[in-house]
Design a protein around this motif. Structure first.
Motif, PDB file in Angstrom:
ATOM      1  N   PHE A   1      14.808   4.837  34.549  1.00 23.17           N
ATOM      2  CA  PHE A   1      15.767   5.798  35.102  1.00 23.17           C
ATOM      3  C   PHE A   1      15.259   6.310  36.448  1.00 23.17           C
ATOM      4  O   PHE A   1      16.033   6.445  37.404  1.00 23.17           O
ATOM      5  CB  PHE A   1      15.975   6.961  34.135  1.00 23.17           C
ATOM      6  CG  PHE A   1      17.037   7.933  34.588  1.00 23.17           C
ATOM      7  CD1 PHE A   1      18.370   7.727  34.271  1.00 23.17           C
ATOM      8  CD2 PHE A   1      16.706   9.054  35.338  1.00 23.17           C
ATOM      9  CE1 PHE A   1      19.358   8.614  34.694  1.00 23.17           C
ATOM     10  CE2 PHE A   1      17.676   9.949  35.758  1.00 23.17           C
ATOM     11  CZ  PHE A   1      19.004   9.728  35.440  1.00 23.17           C
ATOM     12  N   ALA A   2      13.961   6.587  36.504  1.00 26.09           N
ATOM     13  CA  ALA A   2      13.365   7.039  37.766  1.00 26.09           C
ATOM     14  C   ALA A   2      13.450   5.946  38.827  1.00 26.09           C
ATOM     15  O   ALA A   2      13.650   6.234  40.021  1.00 26.09           O
ATOM     16  CB  ALA A   2      11.912   7.449  37.543  1.00 26.09           C
ATOM     17  N   GLU A   3      13.303   4.679  38.423  1.00 18.92           N
ATOM     18  CA  GLU A   3      13.457   3.577  39.374  1.00 18.92           C
ATOM     19  C   GLU A   3      14.880   3.537  39.911  1.00 18.92           C
ATOM     20  O   GLU A   3      15.109   3.315  41.099  1.00 18.92           O
ATOM     21  CB  GLU A   3      13.118   2.246  38.696  1.00 18.92           C
ATOM     22  CG  GLU A   3      11.638   2.043  38.406  1.00 18.92           C
ATOM     23  CD  GLU A   3      11.348   0.650  37.878  1.00 18.92           C
ATOM     24  OE1 GLU A   3      12.313  -0.053  37.508  1.00 18.92           O
ATOM     25  OE2 GLU A   3      10.166   0.272  37.834  1.00 18.92           O
ATOM     26  N   GLY A   4      15.859   3.738  39.022  1.00 15.72           N
ATOM     27  CA  GLY A   4      17.251   3.772  39.449  1.00 15.72           C
ATOM     28  C   GLY A   4      17.512   4.896  40.432  1.00 15.72           C
ATOM     29  O   GLY A   4      18.279   4.737  41.386  1.00 15.72           O
ATOM     30  N   LEU A   5      16.869   6.059  40.213  1.00 15.56           N
ATOM     31  CA  LEU A   5      17.003   7.168  41.158  1.00 15.56           C
ATOM     32  C   LEU A   5      16.539   6.752  42.557  1.00 15.56           C
ATOM     33  O   LEU A   5      17.156   7.099  43.557  1.00 15.56           O
ATOM     34  CB  LEU A   5      16.174   8.368  40.684  1.00 15.56           C
ATOM     35  CG  LEU A   5      16.688   9.158  39.479  1.00 15.56           C
ATOM     36  CD1 LEU A   5      15.698  10.256  39.110  1.00 15.56           C
ATOM     37  CD2 LEU A   5      18.060   9.757  39.745  1.00 15.56           C
ATOM     38  N   ALA A   6      15.424   5.989  42.602  1.00 18.12           N
ATOM     39  CA  ALA A   6      14.902   5.538  43.894  1.00 18.12           C
ATOM     40  C   ALA A   6      15.892   4.609  44.593  1.00 18.12           C
ATOM     41  O   ALA A   6      16.103   4.699  45.811  1.00 18.12           O
ATOM     42  CB  ALA A   6      13.563   4.836  43.701  1.00 18.12           C
TER      43      ALA A   6
ATOM     44  N   THR B   1      20.679   4.746  39.073  1.00 20.29           N
ATOM     45  CA  THR B   1      21.278   4.376  40.358  1.00 20.29           C
ATOM     46  C   THR B   1      22.528   5.210  40.628  1.00 20.29           C
ATOM     47  O   THR B   1      22.748   5.667  41.763  1.00 20.29           O
ATOM     48  CB  THR B   1      21.635   2.882  40.369  1.00 20.29           C
ATOM     49  OG1 THR B   1      20.455   2.107  40.100  1.00 20.29           O
ATOM     50  CG2 THR B   1      22.188   2.468  41.719  1.00 20.29           C
ATOM     51  N   LEU B   2      23.343   5.416  39.610  1.00 16.92           N
ATOM     52  CA  LEU B   2      24.540   6.240  39.770  1.00 16.92           C
ATOM     53  C   LEU B   2      24.177   7.677  40.127  1.00 16.92           C
ATOM     54  O   LEU B   2      24.753   8.265  41.046  1.00 16.92           O
ATOM     55  CB  LEU B   2      25.365   6.225  38.481  1.00 16.92           C
ATOM     56  CG  LEU B   2      25.990   4.897  38.056  1.00 16.92           C
ATOM     57  CD1 LEU B   2      26.723   5.062  36.734  1.00 16.92           C
ATOM     58  CD2 LEU B   2      26.943   4.380  39.138  1.00 16.92           C
ATOM     59  N   VAL B   3      23.202   8.241  39.397  1.00 14.35           N
ATOM     60  CA  VAL B   3      22.792   9.623  39.652  1.00 14.35           C
ATOM     61  C   VAL B   3      22.137   9.742  41.028  1.00 14.35           C
ATOM     62  O   VAL B   3      22.385  10.696  41.770  1.00 14.35           O
ATOM     63  CB  VAL B   3      21.817  10.119  38.557  1.00 14.35           C
ATOM     64  CG1 VAL B   3      21.263  11.502  38.886  1.00 14.35           C
ATOM     65  CG2 VAL B   3      22.511  10.141  37.198  1.00 14.35           C
TER      66      VAL B   3
END
Length: 273
Positions: free
Chosen positions: A142-147, A207-209
């Motif tokens: 999830f943290a990777e998606g945030l990046a 990624t969405l967030v």
């Protein structure tokens, strides 16, 4: 590139975790192979633990260098609390799952949940450990998606694409880590799919967030949860390795896992992330 296309890339990056999951259906016990996979998974997770904590601590370190005491105290507290929650909650979850499985065995097979997805989860410690690994990796992803989302929101599309490639390579190795405790137990395809969604799906959600807003404290919170859960899993896998009593193979697996972790992370580092 539209937000929908960035989200699709985030989904692809997370779904590469499925590449390693079929190994969980190996029929034979193969103790040496299982020990090697266990060691490799542990090495990958040790790398992830270092990587996650390094990223989580970076905003705190930056705040210290700038004398921003307020942000340092806030972010430091968030990291400490979420790390503790990620570590200790899994201890209690494992204990609760073990007690539930014991009660179901005591009342006979009829008390166990019926179906391919639930059976492995309540009957074998290996399946419960695999689920725990998937949860820990999911928080990390999830943290990777945030990046990825943050980079796209800032207009750095080339960086976002490179992050997708790097994280995709990285997630492919994480699939091996999830199924390491399952080798020889023959889990269903449905259960493997569930593990993959738990481990890889959060990359898409992140990624969405990440495209919606950029917030260091939120990122630190998820990284802290991921680090705590990953540390718990490392402890469990090292316990499994000790019982196998194949120290040389375990050590080679640890080396291989660490090498894979750094090698796949090299793409991300080259992107300047």
């Amino acid at each position: 590139m539209s937000p929908a296309q960035i989200a699709l890339l985030g989904a692809v990056s997370g779904l590469t975790i499925f590449l390693g999951l079929p190994l969980g259906r190996l029929r034979a016990e193969l103790p040496r192979t299982k020990t090697l996979l266990n060691g490799t998974a542990t090495g990958i997770l040790i790398f992830l633990l270092w990587d996650v904590l390094a990223h989580a601590w970076e905003p705190v370190d930056t705040g210290l260098s700038k004398g921003e005491i307020g942000s340092v105290l806030l972010n430091g507290a968030v990291l400490a609390v979420t790390f503790g929650v990620g570590l200790l909650s899994l201890v209690h979850f494992e204990q609760a799952a073990g007690r539930t499985a014991s009660r179901r065995r005591a009342f006979g097979p009829g008390a166990a949940a019926v179906g391919e997805l639930s059976a492995p989860a309540v009957r074998t410690p290996g399946a419960r450990l695999a689920m725990t690994i998937a949860v820990g990796i999911g928080l990390h992803n999830f943290a990777e998606g945030l990046a990825i989302g943050n980079s796209a929101a800032a207009g750095e599309l080339s960086l976002a694409v490179l992050l997708v490639i790097g994280f995709g390579l990285h997630n492919a190795t994480e699939g091996f880590g999830i199924v390491a405790p399952l080798t020889g137990s023959r889990p269903s395809w449905g259960y493997l799919a569930l593990l993959g969604l738990i481990g890889g799906g959060p990359t898409f959600l992140g990624t969405l967030v990440g495209q919606a807003f950029v917030n260091d404290t939120v990122s630190i919170a998820f990284l802290g949860l991921a680090a705590g859960s990953i540390l718990y899993v490392v402890i469990e896998l090292l316990s499994v390795a000790r019982k196998a009593n194949l120290k040389t193979i375990t050590t080679w697996g640890l080396f291989l896992g660490l090498f894979l972790g750094f090698a796949t992370d090299a793409v991300i580092t080259a992107a300047g992330a």
